[in-house]
Design an enzyme around this catalytic site. Structure first.
Site, PDB file in Angstrom:
ATOM      1  N   ASP A   1       0.817  -1.390   0.142  1.00  6.98           N
ATOM      2  CA  ASP A   1      -0.240   0.021   0.428  1.00  6.98           C
ATOM      3  C   ASP A   1       1.050   0.718   0.073  1.00  6.98           C
ATOM      4  OD1 ASP A   1      -3.191   0.769  -0.161  1.00  6.98           O
ATOM      5  OD2 ASP A   1      -2.267   2.241   1.563  1.00  6.98           O
TER       6      ASP A   1
HETATM    7  N1  LIG Z   1       3.048   3.211 -12.541  1.00 10.98           N
HETATM    8  C1  LIG Z   1       2.543   4.107 -11.795  1.00 10.98           C
HETATM    9  N2  LIG Z   1       2.094   3.989 -10.682  1.00 10.98           N
HETATM   10  C2  LIG Z   1       2.119   4.575  -9.882  1.00 10.98           C
HETATM   11  C3  LIG Z   1       3.243   5.708  -9.487  1.00 10.98           C
HETATM   12  N3  LIG Z   1       3.332   5.889  -8.031  1.00 10.98           N
HETATM   13  C4  LIG Z   1       1.602   5.476  -7.617  1.00 10.98           C
HETATM   14  N4  LIG Z   1       1.865   3.879  -8.191  1.00 10.98           N
HETATM   15  C5  LIG Z   1       0.222   4.328  -8.141  1.00 10.98           C
HETATM   16  O1  LIG Z   1      -0.216   4.195  -7.641  1.00 10.98           O
HETATM   17  C6  LIG Z   1      -1.086   3.369  -6.686  1.00 10.98           C
HETATM   18  C7  LIG Z   1      -1.165   3.514  -5.093  1.00 10.98           C
HETATM   19  O2  LIG Z   1      -2.267   2.966  -4.717  1.00 10.98           O
HETATM   20  P1  LIG Z   1      -2.985   1.662  -3.930  1.00 10.98           P
HETATM   21  O3  LIG Z   1      -3.717   1.968  -3.169  1.00 10.98           O
HETATM   22  O4  LIG Z   1      -1.100   1.493  -2.700  1.00 10.98           O
HETATM   23  O5  LIG Z   1      -2.841   0.966  -4.845  1.00 10.98           O
HETATM   24  P2  LIG Z   1      -3.928  -0.161  -5.815  1.00 10.98           P
HETATM   25  O6  LIG Z   1      -3.502   1.114  -6.731  1.00 10.98           O
HETATM   26  O7  LIG Z   1      -5.487   0.489  -4.921  1.00 10.98           O
HETATM   27  O8  LIG Z   1      -4.002  -1.679  -6.201  1.00 10.98           O
HETATM   28  P3  LIG Z   1      -4.105  -1.994  -5.037  1.00 10.98           P
HETATM   29  O9  LIG Z   1      -2.371  -3.089  -4.646  1.00 10.98           O
HETATM   30  O10 LIG Z   1      -4.928  -3.130  -5.476  1.00 10.98           O
HETATM   31  O11 LIG Z   1      -3.928  -2.076  -3.281  1.00 10.98           O
HETATM   32  C8  LIG Z   1      -0.104   2.083  -6.387  1.00 10.98           C
HETATM   33  O12 LIG Z   1      -1.399   1.148  -8.224  1.00 10.98           O
HETATM   34  C9  LIG Z   1       0.424   2.482  -8.043  1.00 10.98           C
HETATM   35  O13 LIG Z   1       1.081   0.998  -8.124  1.00 10.98           O
HETATM   36  C10 LIG Z   1       3.978   5.986 -11.024  1.00 10.98           C
HETATM   37  O14 LIG Z   1       4.884   7.164 -10.739  1.00 10.98           O
HETATM   38  N5  LIG Z   1       3.697   5.054 -11.314  1.00 10.98           N
END
Ligand SMILES: Nc1nc2c(ncn2[C@@H]2O[C@H](COP(=O)(O)OP(=O)(O)OP(=O)(O)O)[C@@H](O)[C@H]2O)c(=O)[nH]1
Length: 193
Positions: A69
């Site tokens: 996360d």
């Molecule tokens: N490609 C990319 N993704 C980013 C970047 N910064 C943040 N993210 C994405 O932002 C999201 C952060 O949200 P989280 O709540 O941690 O994860 P999520 O997208 O909900 O996915 P889950 O693992 O299913 O919880 C993640 O999917 C990260 O991969 C970046 O610089 N590049």
């Protein structure tokens, strides 16, 4: 080693795990990501990474489960994923010309009660750019699905003045730490397929 599940819907996390080359599959955690309003960002990401991993492990007790996360902290504000372009504009306006911290927690659960975790921070400083440039960046759509509304490996790198820490951490999985957790758990990262 029994199978490894990445408890994530994140395409960026999948790309990073694909690069490592260890066989794995994905499953959506499907958890409530609400945390107490006043919870510090580093505690919140740890709580949520554990919650995601446990939710998937309950369905697959014999498997290894990796979850993560991430939250962005800038001043006293904590930023998650923007709901829409206006929210992304507000997030980026807060980040441009400032330094912010990315907190990413990773949790690895395994059979027999294995539980290991890591918490990684990265510090990023963005250029102050004019509103017109911000609108052009929003046009790329990179803000969708990203905590902080930018992709450091994409056009978002044009905003980046300084990065301290593991670049993969910014993308969602601090791979130096993921490799350490997997090796400490006994994974052979070059096992014959
Ligand atoms: N490609 C990319 N993704 C980013 C970047 N910064 C943040 N993210 C994405 O932002 C999201 C952060 O949200 P989280 O709540 O941690 O994860 P999520 O997208 O909900 O996915 P889950 O693992 O299913 O919880 C993640 O999917 C990260 O991969 C970046 O610089 N590049």
């Amino acid at each position: 080693m029994s199978d490894l599940i990445l408890a994530s819907t994140s395409s960026a996390r999948r790309v990073l795990m694909d690069g490592l080359g260890v066989p794995y599959r994905t499953e959506a955690p499907n958890v409530d990501e609400q945390v107490p309003e006043d919870m510090p960002a580093d505690e919140a990401v740890r709580m949520l990474a554990v919650r995601k991993a446990r939710a998937v492990q309950e369905r697959h007790p014999e498997s290894w489960v990796l979850a993560a996360d991430q939250l962005v902290e800038v001043g006293r504000d904590v930023l998650g994923k923007p709901q829409d372009r206006d929210a992304a504009r507000a997030q980026l306006t807060r980040l441009l010309g400032n330094t912010h911290v990315i907190h990413t927690a990773v949790c690895l659960l395994g059979p027999g009660g294995h539980h290991s975790e890591t918490l990684e921070d990265a510090r990023l400083t963005f250029f102050a750019v004019p509103p017109e440039e911000l609108e052009r960046y929003l046009d790329t759509g990179e803000w969708e699905g990203c905590a902080g509304s930018y992709r450091v490996e994409g056009r978002g790198q044009a905003l980046l003045q300084k990065l301290e820490g593991d670049r993969t951490n910014v993308q969602g999985l601090p791979m130096l730490s993921v490799v350490r957790l997997l090796r400490q758990a006994g994974f052979d990262l070059f096992a014959r397929p």
